[in-house]
Design a protein around this motif. Structure first.
Motif, mmCIF file in Angstrom:
data_model
loop_
_atom_site.group_PDB
_atom_site.id
_atom_site.type_symbol
_atom_site.label_atom_id
_atom_site.label_comp_id
_atom_site.label_asym_id
_atom_site.label_seq_id
_atom_site.Cartn_x
_atom_site.Cartn_y
_atom_site.Cartn_z
ATOM 1 N N GLN A 1 0.830 -1.209 0.000
ATOM 2 C CA GLN A 1 0.000 0.000 0.000
ATOM 3 C C GLN A 1 0.863 1.257 0.000
ATOM 4 O O GLN A 1 0.536 2.249 -0.648
ATOM 5 C CB GLN A 1 -0.926 0.006 1.219
ATOM 6 N N GLU A 2 1.965 1.203 0.723
ATOM 7 C CA GLU A 2 2.869 2.362 0.732
ATOM 8 C C GLU A 2 3.501 2.555 -0.645
ATOM 9 O O GLU A 2 3.670 3.694 -1.108
ATOM 10 C CB GLU A 2 3.956 2.168 1.788
ATOM 11 N N ILE A 3 3.844 1.454 -1.317
ATOM 12 C CA ILE A 3 4.369 1.549 -2.680
ATOM 13 C C ILE A 3 3.332 2.192 -3.596
ATOM 14 O O ILE A 3 3.648 3.082 -4.404
ATOM 15 C CB ILE A 3 4.751 0.151 -3.217
ATOM 16 N N TYR A 4 2.075 1.774 -3.492
ATOM 17 C CA TYR A 4 1.015 2.339 -4.333
ATOM 18 C C TYR A 4 0.871 3.840 -4.097
ATOM 19 O O TYR A 4 0.688 4.618 -5.038
ATOM 20 C CB TYR A 4 -0.324 1.662 -4.039
ATOM 21 N N ARG A 5 0.931 4.233 -2.835
ATOM 22 C CA ARG A 5 0.763 5.661 -2.520
ATOM 23 C C ARG A 5 1.890 6.492 -3.120
ATOM 24 O O ARG A 5 1.661 7.585 -3.656
ATOM 25 C CB ARG A 5 0.704 5.845 -1.001
ATOM 26 N N VAL A 6 3.108 5.979 -3.035
ATOM 27 C CA VAL A 6 4.236 6.706 -3.616
ATOM 28 C C VAL A 6 4.106 6.754 -5.137
ATOM 29 O O VAL A 6 4.302 7.801 -5.765
ATOM 30 C CB VAL A 6 5.573 6.060 -3.202
ATOM 31 N N LEU A 7 3.760 5.612 -5.753
ATOM 32 C CA LEU A 7 3.623 5.569 -7.209
ATOM 33 C C LEU A 7 2.523 6.499 -7.693
ATOM 34 O O LEU A 7 2.657 7.125 -8.753
ATOM 35 C CB LEU A 7 3.329 4.136 -7.667
ATOM 36 N N SER A 8 1.431 6.598 -6.934
ATOM 37 C CA SER A 8 0.328 7.459 -7.362
ATOM 38 C C SER A 8 0.766 8.915 -7.441
ATOM 39 O O SER A 8 0.223 9.692 -8.230
ATOM 40 C CB SER A 8 -0.856 7.311 -6.404
ATOM 41 N N ARG A 9 1.740 9.294 -6.629
ATOM 42 C CA ARG A 9 2.270 10.658 -6.701
ATOM 43 C C ARG A 9 3.269 10.802 -7.844
ATOM 44 O O ARG A 9 3.349 11.847 -8.490
ATOM 45 C CB ARG A 9 2.944 11.028 -5.383
#
Length: 484
Positions: A151-159
Motif C-alpha cells: 500500500q505504501e508503494i502504491y501511494r508513492v507511485l500514485s504521486r
C-alpha cells in the motif's frame, strides 16, 4: 475554537462514527453523510474546509466526484478512502485531484495526520491534467498485493505518475523492479511513448556507451551504419536502466552529463540531440556503499536518487502470498496450465518460507506445482517436498551439500561406535579414534584439488608442511609425487 469544518462521506456507519468522534476530539467540526449527492450539495453551498470521502458510495463514486469538486472549489482539499486497495485506485485518486489516498483499514492517527497536513498545505494539483489519457478500467494490474508494505508503494507511485521525476528503485532480485518501472510508465503522461529497458549487467562494458547513446557510421571498427541508442529509442517515453550499479565509470560520466544537460551525442558524432526521456534506474546493490568504494560516482548517485523507492522482499509481505498465487493461477490458465487450489496448511507453510528469490521464486514454485501434481488441491506435504527439492539444488550449487555430507559421515561413524558398545559408553579416546577417519578424506580431497602439490595443500589446510607430511604418512595416503 474550531480548527475547521470537515465534510465526511462514508457509507459504513461504524467507520463514519469512529472517524467523526476522532476528528471531533481533535477540535474539528463535522458534517457526515453516506450519500454522494448530499456531499455535493454541501460543496455547492460553499461549506467545508476539507473533504474526507469513501470511493464507493451508495449513490455514486467518490473518485468521479473529485474532478467536479476541484473544478467548483479548487481550494477544497480531498482525502479519498477505499477498501479497493490496488495501484489503479491509488493512481486514479491522485490523477483526479485527491490530496491523499488512504487504503482501508487505516490507522486513525494516520488519518488525523493527513487531515492536519491537508488543511495546512496549498493545493498543488491542477484537475484534468492527465484525464485525456486515463488508464483503462479493466487494465491488467502490474502489481499485486494489499499488504501495508505494498500500500505504501502504491501511494508513492500514485504521486510519481503525475511527475517526470527520476526514480531509483532498489530491492532484492525477484521483487519486481521492472514491473514497478513499467507501472510508472503505463500510468504516466508518457504512456503512449516507448518503454525501453536496458540491463547494464548484460551488456559488454565496451558497448554500453554505444547502446545508450548510439553511434555514427565508422565511429569504431564494426560500426558499419548509424545506430540509434536507447535514449533516442525512448524519445517521449521512459528509459529503464536496470542494474545501474554495473555501469562502468566512463559511461557513468556520460550519463551524468546527459541527465544534467538533457542532450545526448552519439559516439563518433558532434550533433547534440535533445533527450526527452524519463529515466528510471534500478539496482539490487547498495549504491551508497559503491560510492564509498569509489565504484560509482557520487554526483550521478544523487542525480538518479531524486526519488528513492525500496521494494519490500516477499518475506516482508507474506500476507500477499494467497493473492499472488491466485494471480499466477489466472496467468497459467490462460497458458493452458490447470488451476490449483492451496489448502490452508499449504498457504501457512508458504508464508513461513524465507523466499530468497522473492516473487519470482514463488511464481516458479506455483508453476511447478501446477505441472507436476495432478490433484486439484495442493496440500502442505506436496509443497514441503517441492521446497526441499529446490533448496537441495540450491545447496548443491552453493557447495553446502559437502558440509551436510560431512555431518552425515560423522553421525554414521559415531553411530557405529555406539552400536559396537551397545549397553554402555565406548571406551575413552573417541575423539582421537574418529578424527583420523575425518582427516583422511579432507586431506585426500585437498591434495586432489591441488594436483598433489603438498606445499599448496598445506597452505589451504592451514598446516605446517612437515605436519602435513607426517599426517600423510601416518594415514597411509598416496600422493602423486610428480607434483609434490
Amino acid at each position: 475554537m474550531s480548527k475547521g469544518l470537515i465534510l465526511l462521506a462514508e457509507d459504513d456507519r461504524g467507520i463514519r462514527t469512529v472517524v467523526s468522534h476522532a476528528l471531533t476530539r481533535e477540535g474539528y467540526d463535522i458534517k457526515s453523510t453516506d450519500q454522494a449527492a448530499q456531499l455535493w450539495r454541501w460543496v455547492e453551498e460553499g461549506l467545508g474546509d476539507l473533504i474526507v470521502t469513501d470511493v464507493n458510495l451508495p449513490d455514486g463514486n467518490g473518485l468521479e466526484l473529485i474532478p467536479q469538486i476541484a473544478a467548483k472549489r479548487p481550494q477544497l482539499r480531498i482525502i479519498a478512502m477505499s477498501a479497493q486497495n490496488t495501484l489503479l485506485t491509488a493512481v486514479k485518486a491522485s490523477k483526479r485531484g485527491a490530496f491523499e489516498y488512504l487504503p482501508k483499514p487505516f490507522d486513525i492517527a494516520d488519518l488525523l495526520s493527513h487531515v492536519k497536513t491537508a488543511l495546512a498545505s496549498p493545493p498543488t494539483f491542477e484537475p484534468g491534467t492527465d484525464e485525456a489519457n486515463p488508464p483503462a478500467e479493466d487494465e491488467d494490474l502490474p502489481l499485486i498485493g494489499r499488504s501495508p508494505a505494498m500500500q505504501e508503494i502504491y501511494r508513492v507511485l500514485s504521486r510519481l505518475v503525475v511527475t517526470d521525476l527520476t526514480v531509483l528503485i532498489s530491492g532484492e532480485s525477484g521483487t519486481g523492479k521492472e514491473l514497478v518501472a513499467r507501472a510508472l510508465h503505463d500510468f504516466s503522461k508518457r504512456r503512449n511513448g516507448p518503454f525501453v529497458a536496458l540491463n547494464m549487467g548484460a551488456i559488454p562494458k565496451d558497448l554500453i556507451e554505444s547502446e545508450l547513446f548510439g553511434h555514427e557510421k565508422g565511429a569504431f571498427t564494426g560500426a558499419v551504419a548509424r545506430y540509434l541508442g536507447k535514449f533516442e529509442q525512448a524519445q517521449k517515453g521512459t528509459l529503464f536502466l536496470d542494474e545501474i550499479g554495473d555501469m562502468p565509470p566512463e559511461a557513468q560520466t556520460r550519463l551524468l552529463r546527459v541527465l544534467q544537460e538533457q542532450h545526448i551525442t552519439r559516439v563518433g558524432g558532434r550533433e547534440a540531440i535533445r533527450a526527452d526521456v524519463r529515466v528510471i534506474a534500478a539496482t539490487h546493490r547498495d549504491l551508497r556503499q559503491l560510492v564509498k568504494q569509489g565504484l560509482f560516482r557520487e554526483d550521478l548517485f544523487y542525480r538518479l536518487n531524486v526519488v528513492p523507492l525500496r521494494l519490500p522482499p516477499l518475506r516482508e509481505r507474506v500476507e500477499d502470498i494467497p493473492l499472488l498465487i491466485t494471480h499466477f493461477a489466472s496467468k497459467m490458465q490462460d497458458e493452458g496450465l490447470p488451476p490449483k487450489r492451496y489448502s490452508g496448511d499449504a498457504l501457512a507453510l508458504l508464508k513461513q518460507q524465507p523466499w530468497p528469490g522473492n516473487v519470482r521464486e514463488l511464481e516458479n514454485l506455483v508453476r511447478r506445482m501446477a505441472v507436476l501434481h495432478p490433484q486439484d488441491q495442493i496440500e502442505a506435504d506436496q509443497v514441503r517436498v517441492e521446497l526441499e527439492a529446490e533448496r537441495r539444488i540450491a545447496r548443491r550449487e552453493d557447495g553446502e551439500d559437502d558440509q551436510e555430507g560431512l555431518s552425515a559421515a560423522i553421525a554414521r561413524n559415531l553411530k557405529g561406535y555406539f552400536d559396537h558398545h551397545a549397553g554402555g559408553l565406548p571406551s575413552p579416546g573417541l575423539y582421537n579414534r574418529v578424527l583420523p577417519e575425518l582427516e583422511r578424506p579432507l586431506i585426500e580431497q585437498t591434495l586432489k584439488a591441488t594436483n598433489g602439490n603438498q606445499f599448496k595443500a598445506a597452505e589451504v589446510l592451514g598446516l605446517n608442511r612437515n605436519t602435513l607430511r607426517k599426517k600423510i604418512k601416518d594415514l597411509g595416503i598416496e600422493v602423486n609425487r610428480g607434483n609434490s
